[in-house]
Design a protein around this motif. Structure first.
Motif, PDB file in Angstrom:
ATOM      1  N   THR A 182       2.510  13.629 -29.417  1.00 35.56           N
ATOM      2  CA  THR A 182       1.048  13.714 -29.495  1.00 35.56           C
ATOM      3  C   THR A 182       0.675  14.653 -30.628  1.00 35.56           C
ATOM      4  O   THR A 182       1.167  15.790 -30.687  1.00 35.56           O
ATOM      5  CB  THR A 182       0.478  14.218 -28.161  1.00 35.56           C
ATOM      6  N   VAL A 183      -0.171  14.184 -31.539  1.00 43.79           N
ATOM      7  CA  VAL A 183      -0.536  14.964 -32.726  1.00 43.79           C
ATOM      8  C   VAL A 183      -2.044  14.860 -32.952  1.00 43.79           C
ATOM      9  O   VAL A 183      -2.698  13.958 -32.422  1.00 43.79           O
ATOM     10  CB  VAL A 183       0.215  14.453 -33.987  1.00 43.79           C
ATOM     11  N   PRO A 184      -2.640  15.766 -33.752  1.00 52.02           N
ATOM     12  CA  PRO A 184      -4.055  15.619 -34.105  1.00 52.02           C
ATOM     13  C   PRO A 184      -4.293  14.325 -34.891  1.00 52.02           C
ATOM     14  O   PRO A 184      -3.418  13.867 -35.637  1.00 52.02           O
ATOM     15  CB  PRO A 184      -4.338  16.855 -34.967  1.00 52.02           C
ATOM     16  N   ASN A 185      -5.463  13.775 -34.754  1.00 50.27           N
ATOM     17  CA  ASN A 185      -5.800  12.529 -35.456  1.00 50.27           C
ATOM     18  C   ASN A 185      -6.329  12.857 -36.849  1.00 50.27           C
ATOM     19  O   ASN A 185      -7.470  12.541 -37.206  1.00 50.27           O
ATOM     20  CB  ASN A 185      -6.829  11.739 -34.639  1.00 50.27           C
ATOM     21  N   CYS A 205       1.835   6.296 -37.292  1.00 49.34           N
ATOM     22  CA  CYS A 205       0.810   7.097 -36.639  1.00 49.34           C
ATOM     23  C   CYS A 205      -0.311   6.143 -36.216  1.00 49.34           C
ATOM     24  O   CYS A 205      -0.694   5.247 -36.968  1.00 49.34           O
ATOM     25  CB  CYS A 205       0.271   8.177 -37.579  1.00 49.34           C
ATOM     26  N   TYR A 206      -0.813   6.330 -34.996  1.00 49.16           N
ATOM     27  CA  TYR A 206      -1.886   5.475 -34.486  1.00 49.16           C
ATOM     28  C   TYR A 206      -2.673   6.251 -33.443  1.00 49.16           C
ATOM     29  O   TYR A 206      -2.235   7.284 -32.928  1.00 49.16           O
ATOM     30  CB  TYR A 206      -1.322   4.185 -33.875  1.00 49.16           C
ATOM     31  N   ASP A 213      -6.980  12.358 -29.918  1.00 47.18           N
ATOM     32  CA  ASP A 213      -5.792  12.699 -30.703  1.00 47.18           C
ATOM     33  C   ASP A 213      -5.095  11.420 -31.148  1.00 47.18           C
ATOM     34  O   ASP A 213      -5.669  10.339 -31.111  1.00 47.18           O
ATOM     35  CB  ASP A 213      -4.860  13.614 -29.895  1.00 47.18           C
ATOM     36  N   ALA A 214      -3.866  11.553 -31.587  1.00 46.68           N
ATOM     37  CA  ALA A 214      -3.107  10.397 -32.085  1.00 46.68           C
ATOM     38  C   ALA A 214      -1.666  10.508 -31.608  1.00 46.68           C
ATOM     39  O   ALA A 214      -1.269  11.513 -31.006  1.00 46.68           O
ATOM     40  CB  ALA A 214      -3.173  10.335 -33.610  1.00 46.68           C
ATOM     41  N   ARG A 215      -0.883   9.468 -31.894  1.00 45.17           N
ATOM     42  CA  ARG A 215       0.541   9.481 -31.579  1.00 45.17           C
ATOM     43  C   ARG A 215       1.330   9.280 -32.865  1.00 45.17           C
ATOM     44  O   ARG A 215       1.029   8.370 -33.665  1.00 45.17           O
ATOM     45  CB  ARG A 215       0.906   8.364 -30.594  1.00 45.17           C
ATOM     46  N   ALA A 216       2.320  10.118 -33.046  1.00 44.77           N
ATOM     47  CA  ALA A 216       3.304   9.912 -34.107  1.00 44.77           C
ATOM     48  C   ALA A 216       4.513   9.242 -33.476  1.00 44.77           C
ATOM     49  O   ALA A 216       5.035   9.709 -32.465  1.00 44.77           O
ATOM     50  CB  ALA A 216       3.704  11.242 -34.727  1.00 44.77           C
ATOM     51  N   LEU A 254       3.670  15.354 -39.889  1.00 39.60           N
ATOM     52  CA  LEU A 254       3.899  14.931 -38.508  1.00 39.60           C
ATOM     53  C   LEU A 254       5.043  15.712 -37.884  1.00 39.60           C
ATOM     54  O   LEU A 254       4.981  16.109 -36.708  1.00 39.60           O
ATOM     55  CB  LEU A 254       4.186  13.430 -38.461  1.00 39.60           C
ATOM     56  N   LEU A 255       6.101  15.957 -38.649  1.00 38.81           N
ATOM     57  CA  LEU A 255       7.217  16.745 -38.132  1.00 38.81           C
ATOM     58  C   LEU A 255       6.808  18.186 -37.867  1.00 38.81           C
ATOM     59  O   LEU A 255       7.282  18.809 -36.911  1.00 38.81           O
ATOM     60  CB  LEU A 255       8.396  16.698 -39.111  1.00 38.81           C
TER      61      LEU A 255
END
Length: 413
Positions: A182-185, A205-206, A213-216, A254-255
């Motif tokens: 889970t990452v910021p969008n 990423c989507y 938020d977003a998913r990596a 993303l990492l």
């Protein structure tokens, strides 16, 4: 009959719903302290699974929470070259829903919580079978006796380990690893997935309509199994960073989010291959028994269908678990075999192994985005085959509600 189900993600609640509907008394035990709310990753429901969801009365809720993803951008050469395609050219099913896994799990839980006993924050410690039932001890709750026990607890199933033996006896690594964080969008995605591809690895990423938020998502190939424990998150993040070191586009950013992510998943893309999913009064459903491979095999649709079939065969057999388990395995065997075959091809397509394969994948995506939809099928053989496998599996009708009404059992709302 009292049935203990281990696992409250997808297969477990669906199985509990139908068992309660047929007059059984299901209890679901879940190791997590509460229902997971992190959103999970996006999963697919194909036609037969959507039909089952509709029979459960929750299709409007599922469609309400669908991701809404409509477009794909594939990037190569560090993002310098881009191909765009509408996803309705990729998924050719006319009855397909993409939804976040935890959203789907929550919908199934809400459909069952008034009629099914849930034990969160606990796990099965021991199982002892005899001719009349199963004596179960838990890590925390007092011991109890059940007529049947079903493992719906995923690829690393505790029930399978206790009854059938260690996972390594049944697992077949198919050459790749999957991670989701889970990452910021920060790319401001809503209906759009961006996917960077290089030989041996893919990062995407989507987001979804209902998410802030977003998913990596990361997939990478490996010619051998990596050394880690499935609960050792720091080690998993270390392996992921090593696999994607030096990759361009947004991958370094993303990492970097791995240190702050509130939710992280990492696992091998592994198939389970068992001669039988049942032993005595214990059976397995979903990934616990026949995982075709996370992210590549349509395992969510398979879990929904498997749970429906298992409950239906128990009802049709009038509680004769031996007859029901045999029928359940017969009904699912062909579907499981075909899904495994599709998963092997999908893993190679999603993560091209060479520069030529990467170029060919990019070129195919570019052409799908440019050519008329009626002529793009030949460019989309892997996805089309997967859709056919999951869209066309036959699903039987099982005992009607009229028989349940005569039994005096109140079906779930």
């Amino acid at each position: 009959m009292r049935v203990l189900i281990s696992g409250a993600s997808i297969a477990g609640p669906v199985l509990a719903y139908w068992l309660a509907r047929y007059g059984y008394r299901p209890t679901v035990v879940e190791r997590a302290p509460a229902l997971r709310k992190a959103g999970g990753h996006a999963v697919d429901l194909f036609r037969p699974a959507v039909d089952i969801v509709e029979r459960m009365g929750v299709l409007p809720a599922v469609r309400d929470r669908r991701t809404g993803t409509e477009r794909l951008t594939m990037l190569v050469d560090g993002g310098r070259k881009r191909a765009h395609v509408d996803l309705d050219r990729v998924f050719t099913s006319d009855r397909h829903v993409e939804i976040m896994r935890d959203d789907l799990s929550e919908i199934f839980y809400d459909a069952t919580r008034d009629d099914v006993e849930y034990l969160f924050g606990d796990s099965i410690a021991t199982l002892e079978q005899d001719a009349d039932g199963v004596e179960v001890t838990f890590e925390h709750a007092p011991p109890r006796r059940f007529d049947l026990v079903i493992g719906a607890d995923g690829l690393h199933s505790n029930v399978r380990r206790l009854v059938f033996g260690e996972e390594r006896r049944f697992s077949a690594f198919i050459g790749a690893y999957l991670a989701v964080a889970t990452v910021p969008n920060h790319l401001d995605l809503s209906d759009h997935v961006m996917m960077a591809v290089a030989p041996g690895r893919m990062a995407a990423c989507y987001s979804a309509r209902s998410m802030d938020d977003a998913r990596a998502l990361f997939l990478f190939r490996s010619d051998h199994e990596l050394d880690y424990h499935h609960r050792d998150v720091p080690r998993q993040k270390e392996l992921l960073r090593a696999a994607f070191a030096g990759m361009g586009w947004e991958v370094p950013r993303l990492l970097d989010e791995l240190d702050r992510t509130p939710a992280f998943y990492f696992d091998s893309i592994t198939q389970l291959r068992m001669d039988t999913w049942s032993r005595g009064r214990v059976s397995l459903v979903g990934d616990a028994g026949y995982s075709p491979g996370p992210a590549v095999g349509g395992s969510t649709s398979m879990a929904v269908i498997g749970a429906y079939v298992l409950a239906g065969e128990l009802a049709a057999a009038g509680g004769d678990h031996e007859r029901a388990f045999r029928a359940y395995e017969r009904e699912m065997a062909g579907y499981v075999r075909r899904a495994r075959e599709v998963a092997m091809g999908a893993a190679k397509w999603l993560v091209p192994g060479t520069r030529f394969q990467t170029w060919a994948s990019f070129r195919g995506t570019w052409l799908m985005g440019k050519l008329p939809k009626r002529v793009t099928g030949a460019l989309n053989t892997v996805t089309s085959k997967a859709v056919r496998v999951h869209d066309t599996v036959p699903v039987k009708d099982y005992p009607s509600m009229s028989g349940i009404a005569r039994s005096g059992v109140r079906p779930p709302r």
